[in-house]
Write a protein that holds these residues in place. Structure first.
Motif, PDB file in Angstrom:
ATOM      1  N   LYS A 108       0.842  -1.215   0.000  1.00 29.26           N
ATOM      2  CA  LYS A 108       0.000   0.000   0.000  1.00 29.26           C
ATOM      3  C   LYS A 108       0.871   1.257   0.000  1.00 29.26           C
ATOM      4  CE  LYS A 108      -4.043  -2.048   1.057  1.00 29.26           C
ATOM      5  NZ  LYS A 108      -4.935  -2.374  -0.045  1.00 29.26           N
TER       6      LYS A 108
ATOM      7  N   PRO B 203       0.706   4.883  -5.875  1.00 27.49           N
ATOM      8  CA  PRO B 203       1.161   5.414  -7.174  1.00 27.49           C
ATOM      9  C   PRO B 203       0.659   6.819  -7.484  1.00 27.49           C
ATOM     10  CG  PRO B 203       0.290   3.178  -7.413  1.00 27.49           C
ATOM     11  CD  PRO B 203      -0.052   3.627  -6.022  1.00 27.49           C
TER      12      PRO B 203
ATOM     13  N   GLN C 199       1.849   1.484 -10.460  1.00 30.45           N
ATOM     14  CA  GLN C 199       0.510   0.883 -10.597  1.00 30.45           C
ATOM     15  C   GLN C 199       0.614  -0.582 -11.009  1.00 30.45           C
ATOM     16  OE1 GLN C 199      -1.230   3.719 -13.342  1.00 30.45           O
ATOM     17  NE2 GLN C 199      -2.432   4.707 -11.737  1.00 30.45           N
TER      18      GLN C 199
ATOM     19  N   ASP D  83      -0.685  -3.452  -8.561  1.00 27.40           N
ATOM     20  CA  ASP D  83      -1.767  -4.298  -9.073  1.00 27.40           C
ATOM     21  C   ASP D  83      -1.335  -5.771  -9.048  1.00 27.40           C
ATOM     22  OD1 ASP D  83      -4.263  -4.740 -10.137  1.00 27.40           O
ATOM     23  OD2 ASP D  83      -3.736  -4.214 -12.175  1.00 27.40           O
TER      24      ASP D  83
ATOM     25  N   GLN E 111      -1.400  -7.114  -5.615  1.00 29.17           N
ATOM     26  CA  GLN E 111      -2.764  -7.415  -5.159  1.00 29.17           C
ATOM     27  C   GLN E 111      -3.212  -8.783  -5.674  1.00 29.17           C
ATOM     28  OE1 GLN E 111      -5.016  -6.220  -3.059  1.00 29.17           O
ATOM     29  NE2 GLN E 111      -3.397  -4.835  -2.421  1.00 29.17           N
ATOM     30  N   TYR E 112      -2.918  -9.054  -6.935  1.00 31.30           N
ATOM     31  CA  TYR E 112      -3.268 -10.377  -7.484  1.00 31.30           C
ATOM     32  C   TYR E 112      -2.578 -11.483  -6.674  1.00 31.30           C
ATOM     33  CZ  TYR E 112      -5.731  -8.770 -11.694  1.00 31.30           C
ATOM     34  OH  TYR E 112      -6.652  -8.226 -12.558  1.00 31.30           O
TER      35      TYR E 112
ATOM     36  N   ASP F 214      -1.444 -10.147 -15.653  1.00 35.58           N
ATOM     37  CA  ASP F 214      -2.814  -9.666 -15.458  1.00 35.58           C
ATOM     38  C   ASP F 214      -2.840  -8.167 -15.130  1.00 35.58           C
ATOM     39  OD1 ASP F 214      -3.891 -12.065 -16.104  1.00 35.58           O
ATOM     40  OD2 ASP F 214      -4.187 -12.750 -14.051  1.00 35.58           O
TER      41      ASP F 214
ATOM     42  N   ASP G  85      -4.784  -5.329 -17.232  1.00 35.43           N
ATOM     43  CA  ASP G  85      -5.630  -4.263 -16.657  1.00 35.43           C
ATOM     44  C   ASP G  85      -5.243  -2.898 -17.222  1.00 35.43           C
ATOM     45  OD1 ASP G  85      -7.065  -6.030 -15.078  1.00 35.43           O
ATOM     46  OD2 ASP G  85      -5.825  -5.727 -13.292  1.00 35.43           O
ATOM     47  N   GLN G  86      -3.947  -2.646 -17.296  1.00 33.30           N
ATOM     48  CA  GLN G  86      -3.488  -1.354 -17.820  1.00 33.30           C
ATOM     49  C   GLN G  86      -3.833  -1.220 -19.308  1.00 33.30           C
ATOM     50  OE1 GLN G  86      -2.055   1.405 -16.633  1.00 33.30           O
ATOM     51  NE2 GLN G  86      -1.788   0.790 -14.490  1.00 33.30           N
TER      52      GLN G  86
ATOM     53  N   ARG H 272      -8.052 -13.180 -16.093  1.00 33.32           N
ATOM     54  CA  ARG H 272      -8.423 -12.387 -14.915  1.00 33.32           C
ATOM     55  C   ARG H 272      -9.851 -12.727 -14.514  1.00 33.32           C
ATOM     56  NH1 ARG H 272      -7.825  -6.830 -17.446  1.00 33.32           N
ATOM     57  NH2 ARG H 272      -8.208  -8.095 -19.274  1.00 33.32           N
TER      58      ARG H 272
ATOM     59  N   VAL I  99     -11.680 -11.382  -8.629  1.00 35.45           N
ATOM     60  CA  VAL I  99     -10.308 -11.056  -8.224  1.00 35.45           C
ATOM     61  C   VAL I  99      -9.933  -9.669  -8.746  1.00 35.45           C
ATOM     62  CG1 VAL I  99      -7.890 -11.724  -8.443  1.00 35.45           C
ATOM     63  CG2 VAL I  99      -9.637 -13.476  -8.108  1.00 35.45           C
TER      64      VAL I  99
ATOM     65  N   ARG J 213      -6.133  -1.889  -4.301  1.00 35.37           N
ATOM     66  CA  ARG J 213      -4.790  -1.542  -4.775  1.00 35.37           C
ATOM     67  C   ARG J 213      -4.242  -0.259  -4.161  1.00 35.37           C
ATOM     68  NH1 ARG J 213      -3.570   0.286 -10.863  1.00 35.37           N
ATOM     69  NH2 ARG J 213      -4.168   2.292  -9.968  1.00 35.37           N
TER      70      ARG J 213
ATOM     71  N   SER K  19      -5.920   4.461 -13.755  1.00 38.10           N
ATOM     72  CA  SER K  19      -5.424   3.549 -14.787  1.00 38.10           C
ATOM     73  C   SER K  19      -5.058   2.180 -14.204  1.00 38.10           C
ATOM     74  CB  SER K  19      -4.205   4.165 -15.477  1.00 38.10           C
ATOM     75  OG  SER K  19      -3.867   3.425 -16.602  1.00 38.10           O
ATOM     76  N   GLY K  20      -5.564   1.140 -14.848  1.00 34.70           N
ATOM     77  CA  GLY K  20      -5.343  -0.219 -14.351  1.00 34.70           C
ATOM     78  C   GLY K  20      -6.300  -0.594 -13.245  1.00 34.70           C
TER      79      GLY K  20
END
Lengths: 394, 180
Positions: free
Chosen positions: A6, A10, A296, A300, A303-304, A321, A325-326, B2, B6, B14, B120-121
């Motif tokens: 955390k 970002p 980021q 991210d 977190q996964y 992943d 996302d990005q 994905r 999740v 995040r 973003s993301g």
């Protein structure tokens, strides 16, 4: 000790003097400090979102402290920038300057200056202790107040000269009111240095008539992170990550594992650090050199890893992943015609590209300006490149 | 691959004090997704619904579920006020619900680079991600959880399973795969 992912945060730039600052390969803040020392008085800062403009401005404030009253005004932390008026800008600057003089420099200011700023809500009552006693009745326009503040504080300070560092103006929309706000930068006394983060449209001559004469636009580049020239940029990103996670900077360097360990004990450690470094290298390349995107991606991916396996460190699938996302975010941002334009102007200096599109894509970092010895080249962001079809799509 | 649950759980967790965008296929499903997010977040997040960016920013220690009545205006305001979330620093994210192909996404693309970069993301479209092989995913869920989604949800809904992050994520995934 468990890693606190955390802490990557970002979206959070560093504040002046906050530990953890890492200088980018361009040495941007130091360069601006040298320019001011050699006579530049109005510098306009630009760059894609997430490249570190606010952090560099905060660093510049720290660098200038000895030679100037360096006043960082984070306008976007107090105002809705799209509704900002020239008067609000001037009052915010005056209020922040007086707050800095009282709170950080230990100066006293006249009640006739402080009272109207308190009344306007741009100077907190907590600074009352730094206000001299005496007559307080005074009414003036915002421009007169800011000039009064500049005059009084430059006279009372040991530094003498004032530098105003204005952050947040890059969020100004392209509108007549925004041009008036930019024009208000010319309202300050000539004895003031101004460094302001501005929107990309300023870089291309839009609003040129509104800006103070002699203004210089200096973009903050995203460092190269690929190829032989990318090593410094990669290390820059690794150091930011290590700093925010509270790790030593050599944490991701297998060559730094030395000491008394025997081969059998050393090998697994070297392997583990090498794996982490390879993951970071991949994230750095995907980020295009943008620190926020890099953080980021790592946040991210972490977190996964946490949700899927309870792991502290992400693996390749987690990063893949996070990259997906990005890419989704970039894909949603592309408009009809963007793909063809990006492919057409990739690797050129971009001068023939439609201006509105160029400004929009540069502001978001979809297109990155790379500085070479021979000039600037447009480079498609690595997360966008795989989204482009044959040039006839999006 | 994905998994929607999740991806959503990751987006919510995040960035402490960040911006998460949940994309909704239509307004009816937007209401459903808002309820789903409310049911997924830890009670400490103290989620609340609002239509206003100013209200969302006034509560830095609560998760703001920002459900715009005018998507374009809300996105513009977020873009212009983004850094107000830094001072005082937020401890909970703002979760913005936007229609797929709606005015909010268009404004993010055309006018709001700061808000776009902030999220973003972290902008998930759970339904889009859920366009997958349901039979295979149900089999994988059953294998992993030891029960089909409907059976696993019975003790969950009765409050008999620990409210851990893993179980919240699994609950969302089970609800996505649940069959009448």
């Amino acid at each position: 000790m468990a890693l606190n992912w955390k802490a990557l945060a970002p979206h959070r730039p560093l504040d002046p003097g906050e530990p953890g600052y890492i200088s980018p390969p361009s040495g941007y803040a130091e360069r601006l400090a040298r320019l001011l020392a050699t006579g530049a008085s109005t510098i306009l800062v630009g760059g894609p979102v997430g490249v570190g403009k606010s952090t560099e401005l905060a660093r510049l404030a720290a660098l200038l402290q000895g030679s100037r009253v360096a006043c960082l005004v984070q306008l976007d932390r107090r105002e809705n920038i799209r509704q900002l008026t020239p008067d609000q800008l001037l009052l915010r600057v005056a209020g922040k300057l007086v707050a800095l003089a009282i709170g950080s420099l230990g100066l006293q200011v006249s009640p006739s200056l402080a009272a109207p700023l308190m009344k306007a809500g741009v100077l907190s009552e907590k600074f009352s202790s730094g206000v001299e006693s005496g007559p307080i009745s005074f009414t003036a326009s915002p421009v007169a107040l800011v000039r009064a503040a500049i005059g009084e504080i430059s006279r009372r300070s040991t530094q003498g000269r004032i530098a105003l560092l204005l952050d947040g103006l890059e969020k100004l929309p392209q509108s007549p009111q925004s041009y008036e706000v930019l024009a208000s930068l010319g309202q300050f006394d000539d004895a003031v240095d101004i460094v302001a983060v501005v929107p990309w449209f300023v870089a291309f001559g839009v609003a040129e008539d509104s800006l103070p004469p002699g203004s210089r636009f200096i973009p903050l580049p995203a460092p190269a992170v690929d190829g032989p020239a990318g090593a410094a940029g990669q290390q820059f990103l690794f150091d930011i990550l290590a700093g925010r996670l509270g790790l030593p900077s050599e944490s991701f360097d297998p060559a730094a594992i030395t000491g008394t360990l025997g081969g059998a004990e050393r090998a697994p450690l070297v392997n583990a650090v090498t794996e982490r470094r390879n993951l970071l290298l991949a994230a750095a390349k995907w980020s295009g050199g943008l620190p926020r995107t890099f953080l980021q991606l790592m946040a991210d991916a972490a977190q996964y890893a946490q949700i899927r396996r309870g792991d502290e460190w992400p693996d390749e699938r987690d990063l893949a992943d996070a990259v997906a996302d990005q890419k989704d975010s970039f894909r949603r941002m592309l408009l009809p015609g963007d793909s063809a334009a990006l492919q057409r102007y990739d690797g050129t200096d971009g001068r023939e590209m439609e201006l509105d599109r160029k400004i929009r894509l540069l502001a978001r970092g979809v297109l990155l300006e790379r500085q070479l010895a021979t000039g600037y080249l447009m480079d498609i962001h690595p997360l966008v490149r795989p989204l482009l079809g044959d040039g006839t799509g999006a | 691959m994905r998994e929607p649950g999740v991806a959503l759980a990751g987006a919510l967790a995040r960035d402490e004090g960040g911006l998460t965008i949940v994309t909704c296929p239509d307004l009816d499903l937007r209401d459903w997704l808002v309820k789903e997010v409310e049911s997924l977040v830890p009670t400490g997040a103290a989620p609340f619904r609002t239509t206003s960016v100013a209200e969302a920013l006034r509560e830095p220690n609560r998760m703001a579920l920002l459900i715009p009545s005018d998507e374009a205006e809300v996105v513009r305001d977020l873009d212009a006020c983004r850094d107000q979330a830094l001072d005082p620093p937020r401890t909970q994210p703002i979760v913005l619900f936007l229609l797929r192909h709606g005015d909010g996404h268009r404004t993010l693309a055309t006018e709001a680079p700061s808000a776009w970069s902030w999220a973003s993301g972290n902008d998930v479209d759970p339904e889009e991600l859920a366009e997958l092989d349901v039979d295979a995913e149900r089999a994988a869920f059953t294998d992993e959880a030891g029960a089909p989604p409907e059976d696993w949800l019975v003790p969950w809904r009765a409050g008999q399973l620990p409210r851990s992050q893993e179980n919240y994520t699994r609950a969302f995934w089970a609800m996505t795969l649940e069959q009448p």
